[in-house]
Scaffold this active site. Structure first.
Site, PDB file in Angstrom:
ATOM      1  N   CYS A  75      29.042  29.272 -27.909  1.00 53.04           N
ATOM      2  CA  CYS A  75      29.518  30.105 -26.802  1.00 53.04           C
ATOM      3  C   CYS A  75      29.305  29.308 -25.530  1.00 53.04           C
ATOM      4  O   CYS A  75      28.169  29.067 -25.116  1.00 53.04           O
ATOM      5  CB  CYS A  75      28.746  31.420 -26.743  1.00 53.04           C
ATOM      6  SG  CYS A  75      29.239  32.476 -25.355  1.00 53.04           S
ATOM      7  N   GLU A 105      36.547  31.690 -26.745  1.00 54.20           N
ATOM      8  CA  GLU A 105      36.566  30.622 -27.736  1.00 54.20           C
ATOM      9  C   GLU A 105      37.966  30.015 -27.716  1.00 54.20           C
ATOM     10  O   GLU A 105      38.912  30.645 -27.237  1.00 54.20           O
ATOM     11  CB  GLU A 105      36.223  31.129 -29.138  1.00 54.20           C
ATOM     12  CG  GLU A 105      34.798  31.598 -29.317  1.00 54.20           C
ATOM     13  CD  GLU A 105      33.752  30.495 -29.167  1.00 54.20           C
ATOM     14  OE1 GLU A 105      34.138  29.313 -28.992  1.00 54.20           O
ATOM     15  OE2 GLU A 105      32.551  30.814 -29.220  1.00 54.20           O
TER      16      GLU A 105
END
Length: 220
Positions: free
Chosen positions: A2, A103
């Protein structure tokens, strides 16, 4: 992994959702939160309060603060054993506040940024660790990292890791120093895929300097 997230929910809504005091200077919307920035977290060191810590964990024993740029995530599988994380896992856990994370999915046209949220649109807490580092000049720098684990069925086609998003009923347990490490590890499970949503968004999010509401709109 992340490496970017968003947190632009109304501050009063955040305070109510997490039953935490707001910082004196208020909260600014962040549409492209990135490592090295000061971002909102709730620590396990007292009454719930939203505070700003720098993203990128600098272990208390580090000689060089540049290590923080490599510590933006902590793999859940390494928390017990890895020197950079094991002390913080036992004593310094936090909630990292967000309402979405990014993402990048491989496509024929290149990497497409995807913003992943709760289907409800509500803010959520990612499990994190925090540290205080004593700088050579005597100042103190507080930093954090986001824990990642296996992806759920929604995230798996996009990336092989995802942040450990806590269920609301597990947030207090994560902050509770009276709980046991086995319990903390058990709640770091993939968030239910059916409660989440994913949306392709603007490639402008690739540049950290871009931080505006247009980043979270559906990519045309």
């Amino acid at each position: 992994m992340c490496g970017r997230f968003t947190i632009f929910a109304d501050p009063e809504r955040l305070a109510e959702r997490f039953q935490a005091a707001l910082p004196a200077g208020g909260l600014q919307p962040r549409y492209n939160a990135a490592p090295t920035q000061q971002l909102p977290v709730i620590l396990n060191d007292g009454p719930p309060a939203i505070q700003f810590l720098q993203w990128g964990l600098i272990p208390f024993w580090a000689k060089d603060p540049s290590i923080g740029s490599r510590m933006i995530n902590a793999r859940s599988e390494t928390l017990v054993d890895k020197p950079a994380f094991r002390a913080a896992f036992k004593k310094r856990r936090c909630l990292v506040l967000a309402d979405g994370f990014y993402e990048w999915q491989k496509t024929a046209a290149g990497k497409q940024p995807i913003r992943i949220t709760l289907a409800s649109g509500e803010p959520f807490a990612m499990a994190g660790l925090w540290e205080t580092w004593d700088a050579p000049d005597g100042s103190l720098l507080r930093t954090f990292t986001i824990i990642t684990g296996d992806p759920n069925e929604l995230v798996a086609p996009i990336h092989n890791r995802m942040p450990a998003i806590l269920l609301p009923e597990h947030e207090a347990i994560w902050l509770d120093n009276a709980a046991e490490p086995a319990i903390w590890l058990d709640i770091l499970r993939p968030y239910p895929a059916e409660r989440m949503a994913a949306l392709p968004v603007s490639r402008r999010v690739n540049f950290v300097g871009n931080d505006d509401a247009g980043l979270v709109e559906r990519d045309a």
